[in-house]
Design a protein around this motif. Structure first.
Motif, PDB file in Angstrom:
ATOM      1  N   GLY A  39       0.787  -1.212   0.000  1.00 57.94           N
ATOM      2  CA  GLY A  39       0.000   0.000   0.000  1.00 57.94           C
ATOM      3  C   GLY A  39       0.823   1.268   0.000  1.00 57.94           C
ATOM      4  O   GLY A  39       0.277   2.368   0.011  1.00 57.94           O
ATOM      5  N   THR A  40       2.139   1.119  -0.013  1.00 61.56           N
ATOM      6  CA  THR A  40       3.010   2.287   0.030  1.00 61.56           C
ATOM      7  C   THR A  40       3.076   2.969  -1.338  1.00 61.56           C
ATOM      8  O   THR A  40       3.211   2.312  -2.359  1.00 61.56           O
ATOM      9  N   ILE A  41       2.989   4.294  -1.334  1.00 62.84           N
ATOM     10  CA  ILE A  41       3.061   5.072  -2.577  1.00 62.84           C
ATOM     11  C   ILE A  41       4.529   5.314  -2.915  1.00 62.84           C
ATOM     12  O   ILE A  41       5.266   5.903  -2.124  1.00 62.84           O
ATOM     13  N   ARG A  42       4.951   4.882  -4.099  1.00 59.91           N
ATOM     14  CA  ARG A  42       6.345   5.029  -4.525  1.00 59.91           C
ATOM     15  C   ARG A  42       6.517   6.365  -5.247  1.00 59.91           C
ATOM     16  O   ARG A  42       5.810   6.651  -6.213  1.00 59.91           O
ATOM     17  N   ALA A  99      11.332   4.894 -16.038  1.00 60.57           N
ATOM     18  CA  ALA A  99      11.373   3.607 -16.739  1.00 60.57           C
ATOM     19  C   ALA A  99      12.066   2.541 -15.894  1.00 60.57           C
ATOM     20  O   ALA A  99      11.682   1.369 -15.904  1.00 60.57           O
ATOM     21  N   GLU A 100      13.080   2.969 -15.147  1.00 65.42           N
ATOM     22  CA  GLU A 100      13.865   2.025 -14.344  1.00 65.42           C
ATOM     23  C   GLU A 100      13.182   1.641 -13.036  1.00 65.42           C
ATOM     24  O   GLU A 100      13.159   0.462 -12.649  1.00 65.42           O
ATOM     25  N   LEU A 101      12.580   2.619 -12.339  1.00 67.02           N
ATOM     26  CA  LEU A 101      12.092   2.407 -10.985  1.00 67.02           C
ATOM     27  C   LEU A 101      10.576   2.236 -10.862  1.00 67.02           C
ATOM     28  O   LEU A 101      10.084   1.790  -9.829  1.00 67.02           O
ATOM     29  N   ALA A 102       9.836   2.616 -11.889  1.00 68.66           N
ATOM     30  CA  ALA A 102       8.376   2.494 -11.900  1.00 68.66           C
ATOM     31  C   ALA A 102       7.706   3.130 -10.684  1.00 68.66           C
ATOM     32  O   ALA A 102       6.989   2.464  -9.935  1.00 68.66           O
ATOM     33  N   PRO A 103       7.907   4.424 -10.472  1.00 67.29           N
ATOM     34  CA  PRO A 103       7.217   5.095  -9.370  1.00 67.29           C
ATOM     35  C   PRO A 103       5.747   5.290  -9.701  1.00 67.29           C
ATOM     36  O   PRO A 103       5.343   5.194 -10.858  1.00 67.29           O
ATOM     37  N   GLN A 104       4.950   5.551  -8.683  1.00 68.62           N
ATOM     38  CA  GLN A 104       3.549   5.881  -8.920  1.00 68.62           C
ATOM     39  C   GLN A 104       3.362   7.383  -9.105  1.00 68.62           C
ATOM     40  O   GLN A 104       2.482   7.822  -9.835  1.00 68.62           O
ATOM     41  N   VAL A 105       4.188   8.161  -8.395  1.00 70.23           N
ATOM     42  CA  VAL A 105       4.093   9.617  -8.443  1.00 70.23           C
ATOM     43  C   VAL A 105       5.483  10.208  -8.657  1.00 70.23           C
ATOM     44  O   VAL A 105       6.453   9.757  -8.061  1.00 70.23           O
ATOM     45  N   LEU A 149      11.111  14.741   4.188  1.00 75.00           N
ATOM     46  CA  LEU A 149       9.722  15.002   4.575  1.00 75.00           C
ATOM     47  C   LEU A 149       8.806  13.827   4.226  1.00 75.00           C
ATOM     48  O   LEU A 149       7.979  13.405   5.046  1.00 75.00           O
ATOM     49  N   LEU A 150       8.942  13.319   3.013  1.00 75.97           N
ATOM     50  CA  LEU A 150       8.033  12.255   2.570  1.00 75.97           C
ATOM     51  C   LEU A 150       8.325  10.918   3.238  1.00 75.97           C
ATOM     52  O   LEU A 150       7.415  10.134   3.515  1.00 75.97           O
ATOM     53  N   ASN A 151       9.589  10.647   3.530  1.00 73.24           N
ATOM     54  CA  ASN A 151       9.935   9.358   4.146  1.00 73.24           C
ATOM     55  C   ASN A 151       9.511   9.260   5.602  1.00 73.24           C
ATOM     56  O   ASN A 151       9.602   8.190   6.210  1.00 73.24           O
ATOM     57  N   THR A 152       9.037  10.375   6.175  1.00 71.69           N
ATOM     58  CA  THR A 152       8.490  10.304   7.539  1.00 71.69           C
ATOM     59  C   THR A 152       7.048   9.793   7.516  1.00 71.69           C
ATOM     60  O   THR A 152       6.496   9.459   8.562  1.00 71.69           O
ATOM     61  N   GLN A 153       6.453   9.731   6.316  1.00 71.63           N
ATOM     62  CA  GLN A 153       5.069   9.268   6.190  1.00 71.63           C
ATOM     63  C   GLN A 153       5.031   7.740   6.082  1.00 71.63           C
ATOM     64  O   GLN A 153       5.779   7.163   5.298  1.00 71.63           O
ATOM     65  N   PRO A 154       4.168   7.095   6.854  1.00 77.30           N
ATOM     66  CA  PRO A 154       4.126   5.630   6.848  1.00 77.30           C
ATOM     67  C   PRO A 154       3.679   5.004   5.532  1.00 77.30           C
ATOM     68  O   PRO A 154       3.996   3.847   5.248  1.00 77.30           O
ATOM     69  N   ASP A 155       2.945   5.787   4.716  1.00 80.76           N
ATOM     70  CA  ASP A 155       2.387   5.238   3.476  1.00 80.76           C
ATOM     71  C   ASP A 155       3.090   5.750   2.222  1.00 80.76           C
ATOM     72  O   ASP A 155       2.612   5.532   1.112  1.00 80.76           O
ATOM     73  N   ILE A 156       4.219   6.450   2.386  1.00 84.78           N
ATOM     74  CA  ILE A 156       4.932   7.014   1.234  1.00 84.78           C
ATOM     75  C   ILE A 156       6.411   6.675   1.335  1.00 84.78           C
ATOM     76  O   ILE A 156       6.994   6.743   2.416  1.00 84.78           O
ATOM     77  N   GLU A 157       7.021   6.312   0.216  1.00 86.30           N
ATOM     78  CA  GLU A 157       8.463   6.047   0.195  1.00 86.30           C
ATOM     79  C   GLU A 157       9.092   6.660  -1.062  1.00 86.30           C
ATOM     80  O   GLU A 157       8.624   6.420  -2.179  1.00 86.30           O
ATOM     81  N   VAL A 158      10.130   7.453  -0.880  1.00 86.56           N
ATOM     82  CA  VAL A 158      10.880   8.001  -2.010  1.00 86.56           C
ATOM     83  C   VAL A 158      11.842   6.926  -2.501  1.00 86.56           C
ATOM     84  O   VAL A 158      12.735   6.497  -1.769  1.00 86.56           O
ATOM     85  N   ILE A 159      11.645   6.463  -3.723  1.00 85.32           N
ATOM     86  CA  ILE A 159      12.438   5.348  -4.243  1.00 85.32           C
ATOM     87  C   ILE A 159      13.582   5.806  -5.137  1.00 85.32           C
ATOM     88  O   ILE A 159      14.399   4.995  -5.572  1.00 85.32           O
ATOM     89  N   GLY A 160      13.633   7.136  -5.425  1.00 84.67           N
ATOM     90  CA  GLY A 160      14.721   7.619  -6.266  1.00 84.67           C
ATOM     91  C   GLY A 160      14.670   9.118  -6.466  1.00 84.67           C
ATOM     92  O   GLY A 160      13.682   9.771  -6.136  1.00 84.67           O
ATOM     93  N   GLN A 161      15.779   9.649  -6.981  1.00 86.02           N
ATOM     94  CA  GLN A 161      15.885  11.072  -7.278  1.00 86.02           C
ATOM     95  C   GLN A 161      16.452  11.249  -8.682  1.00 86.02           C
ATOM     96  O   GLN A 161      17.249  10.423  -9.137  1.00 86.02           O
ATOM     97  N   ALA A 162      16.015  12.309  -9.360  1.00 88.53           N
ATOM     98  CA  ALA A 162      16.510  12.617 -10.698  1.00 88.53           C
ATOM     99  C   ALA A 162      17.017  14.056 -10.708  1.00 88.53           C
ATOM    100  O   ALA A 162      16.421  14.934 -10.086  1.00 88.53           O
ATOM    101  N   VAL A 163      18.120  14.291 -11.407  1.00 97.92           N
ATOM    102  CA  VAL A 163      18.764  15.610 -11.378  1.00 97.92           C
ATOM    103  C   VAL A 163      18.292  16.548 -12.492  1.00 97.92           C
ATOM    104  O   VAL A 163      18.581  17.734 -12.461  1.00 97.92           O
TER     105      VAL A 163
END
Length: 224
Positions: free
Chosen positions: A4-7, A48-54, A24-38
């Motif tokens: 149920g975690t939002i990527r 394409a690589e990580l398939a985030p939802q948002v 900020l987002l990683n303090t939320q129980p239902d949200i996880e930052v899976i990557g950063q882009a420059v």
């Protein structure tokens, strides 16, 4: 990470912004930052690589700006929601970003709660069109002052009277719950209408529906 975690992927050329939003987002129980882009190009590759939802997408970035990156991401992976990070001095970009497929806007100085709620809203498939953003969208159409495009106007005729009413309210930035309250119907009924509107008009999401409502002339800036 639970199912149920939002990527989330954060795309911004400023490292401090990326790190700040990540914390900020990683303090939320239902949200996880899976990557950063420059930059925008990196964002397209990371999606394409990580398939985030948002994707939290900055507009002004080197290599490729956020508008072009959003356009490419939505073309390749329509299910990914893009939340544009903006500041008050970027009004000119609002219309272009919406047309490129952005699900909504968030000011960079948003609080942690506002940031998390925005991510949840767009992940759930709703559009984040706050009244302030909607007013800017209206202002942009007023500035362009273009006549409604005839083919689009004809497509409005494919909608039922109630669907047309719902589309106009979407364009005003109302959520499904607010539309349900306005029309005195169940929220699930509104969701059904929205789904039919998108299918009939061949649109990706309610944000595109809002843009369509203005371009077709269903909603006119002079009315507000």
């Amino acid at each position: 990470m639970s199912s149920g975690t939002i990527r989330v992927l954060i795309a911004d050329d400023q490292q401090m912004v990326r790190q700040g939003f990540t914390v900020l987002l990683n303090t939320q129980p239902d949200i996880e930052v899976i990557g950063q882009a420059v930059d925008g190009r990196d964002a397209v590759a990371k999606v394409a690589e990580l398939a985030p939802q948002v994707v939290l997408m900055d507009i002004r970035m080197p290599e490729m700006d956020g508008i072009e990156a959003t356009r490419r991401i939505k073309a390749a992976t329509p299910e990914v929601k893009v939340l544009v990070l903006t500041t008050f001095d970027l009004d000119d970009y609002v219309y272009a970003a919406l047309r490129s497929g952005a699900a909504g806007f968030l000011l960079k100085d948003a609080s942690a709660d506002q940031l998390a709620e925005a991510v949840r809203v767009v992940a759930a498939g709703d559009a984040l069109l706050a009244p302030g953003i909607t007013r800017r969208l209206i202002a942009e159409f007023a500035r362009l002052d273009g006549a409604p495009r005839a083919p689009l106007k004809e497509r409005v005729g494919d909608l039922t009277e109630r669907e047309t009413e719902v589309l106009a309210l979407i364009a005003q930035g109302l959520s499904n719950a607010e539309i349900a309250q306005r029309l005195v119907v169940a929220e699930q009924t509104v969701k059904t209408h929205v789904g039919r509107i998108l299918v009939k008009l061949g649109l990706r999401d309610r944000t595109q529906a809002a843009v369509f409502a203005y371009e077709s002339g269903l909603v006119r800036p002079s009315g507000y």
